[in-house]
Design a protein around this motif. Structure first.
Motif, PDB file in Angstrom:
ATOM      1  N   ASP A 225      64.980 -18.273  85.629  1.00 49.41           N
ATOM      2  CA  ASP A 225      66.033 -17.420  85.080  1.00 49.41           C
ATOM      3  C   ASP A 225      65.482 -16.032  84.789  1.00 49.41           C
ATOM      4  OD1 ASP A 225      64.595 -17.628  82.726  1.00 49.41           O
ATOM      5  OD2 ASP A 225      66.034 -18.930  81.718  1.00 49.41           O
ATOM      6  N   ALA A 226      66.335 -15.185  84.222  1.00 47.97           N
ATOM      7  CA  ALA A 226      65.946 -13.786  83.982  1.00 47.97           C
ATOM      8  C   ALA A 226      64.771 -13.670  83.023  1.00 47.97           C
ATOM      9  CB  ALA A 226      67.157 -13.014  83.445  1.00 47.97           C
ATOM     10  N   THR A 227      64.629 -14.633  82.107  1.00 54.07           N
ATOM     11  CA  THR A 227      63.534 -14.580  81.132  1.00 54.07           C
ATOM     12  C   THR A 227      62.178 -14.556  81.833  1.00 54.07           C
ATOM     13  OG1 THR A 227      64.886 -15.850  79.592  1.00 54.07           O
ATOM     14  CG2 THR A 227      62.546 -15.725  79.126  1.00 54.07           C
ATOM     15  N   VAL A 228      62.042 -15.327  82.890  1.00 51.22           N
ATOM     16  CA  VAL A 228      60.770 -15.401  83.625  1.00 51.22           C
ATOM     17  C   VAL A 228      60.441 -14.040  84.232  1.00 51.22           C
ATOM     18  CG1 VAL A 228      59.558 -16.520  85.520  1.00 51.22           C
ATOM     19  CG2 VAL A 228      61.169 -17.834  84.122  1.00 51.22           C
ATOM     20  N   TRP A 229      61.426 -13.434  84.872  1.00 52.74           N
ATOM     21  CA  TRP A 229      61.168 -12.164  85.540  1.00 52.74           C
ATOM     22  C   TRP A 229      60.965 -11.038  84.529  1.00 52.74           C
ATOM     23  CZ3 TRP A 229      59.664 -12.903  90.200  1.00 52.74           C
ATOM     24  CH2 TRP A 229      60.148 -14.001  90.912  1.00 52.74           C
ATOM     25  N   LYS A 230      61.580 -11.144  83.359  1.00 56.68           N
ATOM     26  CA  LYS A 230      61.320 -10.136  82.319  1.00 56.68           C
ATOM     27  C   LYS A 230      59.900 -10.261  81.783  1.00 56.68           C
ATOM     28  CE  LYS A 230      65.301 -10.850  80.039  1.00 56.68           C
ATOM     29  NZ  LYS A 230      66.389 -10.682  79.025  1.00 56.68           N
ATOM     30  N   ALA A 231      59.388 -11.505  81.737  1.00 56.08           N
ATOM     31  CA  ALA A 231      57.993 -11.694  81.332  1.00 56.08           C
ATOM     32  C   ALA A 231      57.054 -11.023  82.340  1.00 56.08           C
ATOM     33  CB  ALA A 231      57.673 -13.180  81.212  1.00 56.08           C
ATOM     34  N   LEU A 232      57.355 -11.190  83.622  1.00 54.57           N
ATOM     35  CA  LEU A 232      56.542 -10.537  84.651  1.00 54.57           C
ATOM     36  C   LEU A 232      56.672  -9.021  84.557  1.00 54.57           C
ATOM     37  CD1 LEU A 232      54.738 -10.838  87.155  1.00 54.57           C
ATOM     38  CD2 LEU A 232      56.817 -10.914  88.540  1.00 54.57           C
ATOM     39  N   LEU A 233      57.878  -8.554  84.304  1.00 53.92           N
ATOM     40  CA  LEU A 233      58.109  -7.120  84.174  1.00 53.92           C
ATOM     41  C   LEU A 233      57.312  -6.544  83.003  1.00 53.92           C
ATOM     42  CD1 LEU A 233      59.640  -4.590  85.044  1.00 53.92           C
ATOM     43  CD2 LEU A 233      61.632  -5.441  83.796  1.00 53.92           C
ATOM     44  N   GLY A 234      57.270  -7.282  81.887  1.00 53.75           N
ATOM     45  CA  GLY A 234      56.489  -6.831  80.733  1.00 53.75           C
ATOM     46  C   GLY A 234      55.008  -6.726  81.057  1.00 53.75           C
TER      47      GLY A 234
ATOM     48  N   GLU B 292      59.105  -3.179  89.930  1.00 49.53           N
ATOM     49  CA  GLU B 292      60.396  -2.910  90.568  1.00 49.53           C
ATOM     50  C   GLU B 292      60.979  -4.182  91.185  1.00 49.53           C
ATOM     51  OE1 GLU B 292      59.064   0.186  93.081  1.00 49.53           O
ATOM     52  OE2 GLU B 292      59.189   1.727  91.507  1.00 49.53           O
ATOM     53  N   TYR B 293      60.097  -5.013  91.758  1.00 51.73           N
ATOM     54  CA  TYR B 293      60.567  -6.279  92.322  1.00 51.73           C
ATOM     55  C   TYR B 293      61.103  -7.186  91.204  1.00 51.73           C
ATOM     56  CZ  TYR B 293      60.474 -10.925  94.416  1.00 51.73           C
ATOM     57  OH  TYR B 293      60.816 -12.183  94.837  1.00 51.73           O
ATOM     58  N   ALA B 294      60.346  -7.280  90.094  1.00 51.65           N
ATOM     59  CA  ALA B 294      60.781  -8.114  88.963  1.00 51.65           C
ATOM     60  C   ALA B 294      62.110  -7.617  88.405  1.00 51.65           C
ATOM     61  CB  ALA B 294      59.717  -8.131  87.876  1.00 51.65           C
ATOM     62  N   ALA B 295      62.264  -6.302  88.321  1.00 51.49           N
ATOM     63  CA  ALA B 295      63.520  -5.732  87.808  1.00 51.49           C
ATOM     64  C   ALA B 295      64.686  -6.105  88.712  1.00 51.49           C
ATOM     65  CB  ALA B 295      63.396  -4.217  87.691  1.00 51.49           C
ATOM     66  N   GLN B 296      64.472  -6.037  90.009  1.00 50.28           N
ATOM     67  CA  GLN B 296      65.539  -6.416  90.949  1.00 50.28           C
ATOM     68  C   GLN B 296      65.944  -7.871  90.753  1.00 50.28           C
ATOM     69  OE1 GLN B 296      67.310  -4.582  92.975  1.00 50.28           O
ATOM     70  NE2 GLN B 296      66.165  -2.673  92.701  1.00 50.28           N
ATOM     71  N   MET B 297      64.962  -8.742  90.490  1.00 47.75           N
ATOM     72  CA  MET B 297      65.272 -10.150  90.263  1.00 47.75           C
ATOM     73  C   MET B 297      66.089 -10.334  88.984  1.00 47.75           C
ATOM     74  SD  MET B 297      64.141 -11.683  92.885  1.00 47.75           S
ATOM     75  CE  MET B 297      64.289 -13.403  92.358  1.00 47.75           C
ATOM     76  N   VAL B 298      65.756  -9.581  87.937  1.00 51.93           N
ATOM     77  CA  VAL B 298      66.532  -9.660  86.689  1.00 51.93           C
ATOM     78  C   VAL B 298      67.959  -9.202  86.939  1.00 51.93           C
ATOM     79  CG1 VAL B 298      66.756  -8.873  84.303  1.00 51.93           C
ATOM     80  CG2 VAL B 298      64.486  -9.330  85.239  1.00 51.93           C
TER      81      VAL B 298
ATOM     82  N   ASP C 186      71.899  -6.737  81.931  1.00 49.17           N
ATOM     83  CA  ASP C 186      70.736  -6.715  81.042  1.00 49.17           C
ATOM     84  C   ASP C 186      70.091  -5.333  81.058  1.00 49.17           C
ATOM     85  OD1 ASP C 186      68.322  -7.164  79.664  1.00 49.17           O
ATOM     86  OD2 ASP C 186      68.247  -9.244  80.345  1.00 49.17           O
ATOM     87  N   ALA C 187      69.952  -4.743  79.873  1.00 47.70           N
ATOM     88  CA  ALA C 187      69.376  -3.395  79.775  1.00 47.70           C
ATOM     89  C   ALA C 187      67.850  -3.402  79.807  1.00 47.70           C
ATOM     90  CB  ALA C 187      69.853  -2.725  78.484  1.00 47.70           C
ATOM     91  N   VAL C 188      67.227  -4.562  79.584  1.00 54.41           N
ATOM     92  CA  VAL C 188      65.769  -4.618  79.452  1.00 54.41           C
ATOM     93  C   VAL C 188      65.038  -4.049  80.664  1.00 54.41           C
ATOM     94  CG1 VAL C 188      63.791  -6.209  79.292  1.00 54.41           C
ATOM     95  CG2 VAL C 188      65.744  -6.469  77.749  1.00 54.41           C
ATOM     96  N   PRO C 189      65.408  -4.399  81.917  1.00 56.63           N
ATOM     97  CA  PRO C 189      64.658  -3.843  83.055  1.00 56.63           C
ATOM     98  C   PRO C 189      64.683  -2.321  83.109  1.00 56.63           C
ATOM     99  CG  PRO C 189      66.080  -5.640  83.767  1.00 56.63           C
ATOM    100  CD  PRO C 189      66.467  -5.327  82.361  1.00 56.63           C
ATOM    101  N   TYR C 190      65.818  -1.721  82.762  1.00 59.86           N
ATOM    102  CA  TYR C 190      65.908  -0.266  82.767  1.00 59.86           C
ATOM    103  C   TYR C 190      64.938   0.333  81.749  1.00 59.86           C
ATOM    104  CZ  TYR C 190      70.367  -1.181  85.164  1.00 59.86           C
ATOM    105  OH  TYR C 190      71.333  -1.620  86.026  1.00 59.86           O
ATOM    106  N   VAL C 191      64.931  -0.248  80.554  1.00 59.94           N
ATOM    107  CA  VAL C 191      64.076   0.278  79.485  1.00 59.94           C
ATOM    108  C   VAL C 191      62.606   0.112  79.849  1.00 59.94           C
ATOM    109  CG1 VAL C 191      63.425   0.010  77.062  1.00 59.94           C
ATOM    110  CG2 VAL C 191      65.830  -0.162  77.733  1.00 59.94           C
ATOM    111  N   MET C 192      62.241  -1.064  80.372  1.00 56.96           N
ATOM    112  CA  MET C 192      60.834  -1.314  80.712  1.00 56.96           C
ATOM    113  C   MET C 192      60.371  -0.426  81.860  1.00 56.96           C
ATOM    114  SD  MET C 192      59.949  -5.312  80.263  1.00 56.96           S
ATOM    115  CE  MET C 192      59.889  -6.094  78.644  1.00 56.96           C
ATOM    116  N   LEU C 193      61.206  -0.291  82.894  1.00 52.14           N
ATOM    117  CA  LEU C 193      60.836   0.586  84.009  1.00 52.14           C
ATOM    118  C   LEU C 193      60.713   2.034  83.535  1.00 52.14           C
ATOM    119  CD1 LEU C 193      62.936  -0.671  87.058  1.00 52.14           C
ATOM    120  CD2 LEU C 193      60.463  -0.779  86.778  1.00 52.14           C
TER     121      LEU C 193
END
Length: 515
Positions: free
Chosen positions: A311-320, A332-338, A345-352
């Protein structure tokens, strides 16, 4: 002897509801009514329970109409079941309306409303129900106390939690397993590990997997990974089998203690030794574990080999992890998966944005912000709060709404002067880039967590920990600054953000500066 049809139907409906055959229970009610038999006070409680547990709001509404037509609204057992059904389905307005209209209430009535609110994480309303119940003179039972403690944990109200604990001891409810488990969890989730351990030790002869898991997770979230693993080992020696949740805490502990080999061994033991298939939460912990060690390729390989639906939680962990190690391509790949799994979900935008900012890639920062705006994505506003004498004081960035705002801002300036003298330099990559350098540094100084710490220095007695809670992850600059503030003022500052506890003392944080 011939059993009346209505009685036979009631018995069958009750048996089906107790056995978890909820659609069958509702089907029997329909059959009963279609054959001209009337529902009574014995029919409605079990079918209301079944409607709630399979979350069929239309059935609950229809049953509500049925009991009104049958003149059973004033029957306390039926009304209690209706409150419970609405509360379980998170229809809190309807539950409260039925509750308020009841001419008589008993402890079950209060328990139904309170536990329903607590279960759906409406913690503040749940705690108000608890206060109203106590004020009305109704004696709480073990279910009320356990639910109230759960909401104290969810609302991070340690002082009220201690008061509920005192009530449990006074009413001799603390020996109940549910109460003990809730106490361990409440103290752990409010950062009071010493008190959590005392309750746990007192439960020596009556622990279950929930008891052990609460302490394992508590130690893990408070940066005490080695103690978490020791409790797990003690759990296994005691003969208590770990469950799905216990392994989440265990792997989280390994991650935050940097125990890569131990984490991998426990991950593999889940299936091999305990027959527990790893889920997305376990994979997220493993990604975090490998990410902390900079082993991003291994983390990606683990995900590629997974047979679990991630799920998205896994890819957000990778993004972090990518943000920490400045791996923009994989981020960028992890963000696309989220985005594929959770487009809002705003988290990928903020992390990137943070990653690009730290790499001084301002064009990419602007691109991400434009994309966020075009897609209508808004970042949850950060807020922090401190509890003092039973009152919660809330702060937002550059907030001047507090009655002691002038004092708080003077204290912030004093804090910043002190730590600058000790070598602090603002990391303005964590600030908005559309401000000038001076503006960026100033905006960092007035982040919500720093305002909360300043208020804590003013209002929390010397010698007592300053406990700050934040709805989002603490930013890197605030984390560095608050560590130095703790040392400069000789205070312990306990900050719980969206990910874990940060116990800061003498310039050191329990998270090891990775969160």
């Amino acid at each position: 002897m011939v059993v009346p049809a209505g009685v036979a139907y009631n018995a069958a409906i009750s048996r089906c509801s107790r056995a978890g055959l909820h659609p069958r229970a509702l089907g029997l009610l329909h059959e009963m009514l279609s054959r001209g038999h009337h529902a009574d006070e014995y029919t409605l409680p079990p079918v209301l329970n079944s409607a709630a547990l399979i979350r069929v709001p239309s059935s609950a509404d229809a049953l509500h109409s049925l009991l009104l037509r049958a003149g059973l609204a004033a029957h306390i057992h039926v009304a209690n079941a209706l409150v419970d059904a609405y509360a379980k389905m998170s229809h809190h307005g309807a539950a409260r309306a039925v509750f308020d209209e009841m001419p008589h209430r008993d402890v079950v009535t209060w328990t139904s409303l309170l536990t329903g609110l607590a279960r759906s994480r409406s913690h503040e309303p749940a705690l108000q129900v608890y206060r109203d119940m106590v004020a009305s003179g109704v004696r709480p039972d073990e279910f009320v106390v356990a639910a109230a403690l759960s909401s104290c944990a969810g609302a991070t109200t340690l002082e009220l939690g201690r008061s509920v604990h005192g009530t449990a001891v006074r009413l001799a409810l603390d020996p109940f397993l549910s109460v003990g488990n809730s106490l361990v969890s409440m103290y752990a989730k409010t950062g009071s590990l010493g008190e959590a351990r005392k309750v746990f030790d007192a439960m020596r002869i009556r622990r279950d997997p929930i008891t052990w898991t609460a302490l394992i997770v508590g130690y893990a979230q408070n940066g005490r990974g080695k103690e978490s693993l020791e409790v797990y080992a003690e759990m296994v020696r005691s003969g208590c089998r770990p469950d799905y949740v216990a392994f989440i805490g265990l792997l989280f502990a390994c991650s935050h203690a940097g125990l890569v080999d131990a984490g991998q061994a426990h991950f593999h033991s889940m299936q091999a030794e305990h027959g527990i298939a790893p889920g997305p939460d376990h994979y997220a912990c493993m990604v975090d574990l490998l990410g902390r060690a900079g082993r991003l390729d291994e983390a990606m390989d683990l995900l590629n080999r997974s047979t679990t639906r991630l799920d998205a939680t896994v890819w957000k962990a990778l993004l972090g992890a990518c943000r920490t190690h400045q791996n923009a391509e994989l981020a960028e790949y992890a963000a696309q998966m989220v985005w594929r799994l959770d487009p809002a979900d705003a988290v990928p935008y903020v992390m990137l944005s943070n990653l690009y900012s730290r790499a001084r890639r301002w064009a990419d920062v602007a691109r991400i912000r434009s994309l966020m705006k075009a897609r209508g994505i808004t970042k949850e506003p950060g807020c922090s709060w401190v509890g003092v004498n039973g009152v919660t004081h809330m702060f937002y960035v550059e907030d001047r709404g507090h009655p002691r705002s002038a004092e708080i801002y003077r204290k912030v300036e004093e804090m910043m002067d002190r730590i600058r003298a000790e070598g602090y330099a603002a990391d303005t990559d964590w600030a908005l880039q559309d401000e000038g350098p001076d503006g960026r540094e100033k905006s960092l100084a007035y982040h919500s967590e720093r305002l909360a710490v300043a208020f804590g220095l003013l209002a929390v007695p010397a010698g007592a920990p300053i406990r700050v809670f934040k709805n989002l992850r603490v930013c890197g600059d605030c984390h560095a600054a608050i560590k130095m503030i703790a040392r400069a003022y000789g205070r312990e500052i306990i900050l719980r953000d969206a990910n874990c506890f940060h116990h800061m003392k003498d310039g050191v944080c329990s998270c090891g500066d990775y969160w």
